[in-house]
Design a protein around this motif. Structure first.
Motif: not given
Length: 263
Positions: A87-93
């Protein structure tokens, strides 16, 4: 004396440590790097293990293992390090964890390399060493959002072109570009504009990338740029870190090595 003091000798690997089973072998290979090693390049997926992937402790563990090297290790991001986190948030983290633990790993050693890091793209760095220009770009195949891909590839183009232009007056003998993904059409928004510049610089250029489901391959990717050579590493664990020699005149030599025997 074998070779010239102006030759650059570095070692390159990718996709390790993949899981706990290969940690001991990788640690031994790093600890016993030949004395000619000036630095090590890791082409991504340092935290690809199924259990630790995208988790903060996985990057911490990878960094601890890579620090066993006697010479500085520079790391570029791979698909499994961030883009394939789901997910975008998981990738960002994940990219944040990667940056904290692996993004400037070379600072753990005393060394003469003057590394310049991009402010725009995590994983992009560049440095000149013995008249060879080295450039890293965050290049992954995993699908992220289209806007993210376009922006990152555009920024990669700007980063590469800026560095090529910036060091033109220093008359470097060769250019080496590091990226995780191969130079396919999927990465065309980066390679097509960069090749336009590369074909005119009249210097040998090497693009080193991780394995994309094959074996060690040395090939010419763009017919219009005969000075641009691509090399794919062997699959993970089949070889010890590969030695790359950039000769004083700009020639590239690849010395493949047997892995450390497993106990």
């Amino acid at each position: 004396r074998k070779g010239s003091e102006r030759d650059v000798n570095f070692y390159v690997l990718a996709d390790e440590p993949a899981d706990l089973s290969d940690v001991d072998q990788l640690t031994r290979e790093l600890e016993t790097l030949p004395d000619d090693a000036e630095f090590v390049i890791h082409l991504g997926n340092a935290n690809g293990d199924l259990q630790s992937r995208c988790q903060e402790y996985g990057y911490e563990r990878a960094a601890a293992i890579l620090k066993e090297s006697p010479v500085p290790v520079l790391v570029t991001p791979g698909d499994l390090d961030w883009a394939a986190c789901g997910s975008k948030s998981a990738a960002t983290d994940a990219l944040y964890y990667w940056a904290i633990n692996l993004g400037k790993l070379e600072k753990n050693w005393d060394h003469p390399l003057d590394i310049d890091y991009s402010d725009d793209v995590v994983g992009n760095f560049a440095f000149m060493h013995k008249n060879v220009l080295f450039i890293s770009v965050n290049m992954v195949d995993a699908e992220t959002e289209p806007d993210e891909v376009t922006l990152r590839l555009e920024q990669n183009v700007m980063w590469t072109k800026k560095k090529i232009t910036e060091f033109e007056k220093e008359e470097y003998n060769a250019l080496v570009i590091f990226g995780h993904a191969p130079p396919t059409e999927k990465q065309g928004e980066y390679f097509w504009p960069v090749i336009e510049q590369i074909k005119d610089i009249d210097k040998p250029v090497l693009y080193l990338h991780a394995n994309s489901n094959g074996s060690f391959t040395e090939y010419t990717r763009f017919s219009e740029a005969e000075n641009f050579k691509a090399v794919q590493l062997e699959k993970r664990g089949r070889e010890a870190p590969m030695k790359v020699v950039v000769k004083e005149g700009g020639k590239f030599i690849f010395e493949r090595r047997d892995p450390t025997a497993k106990e």
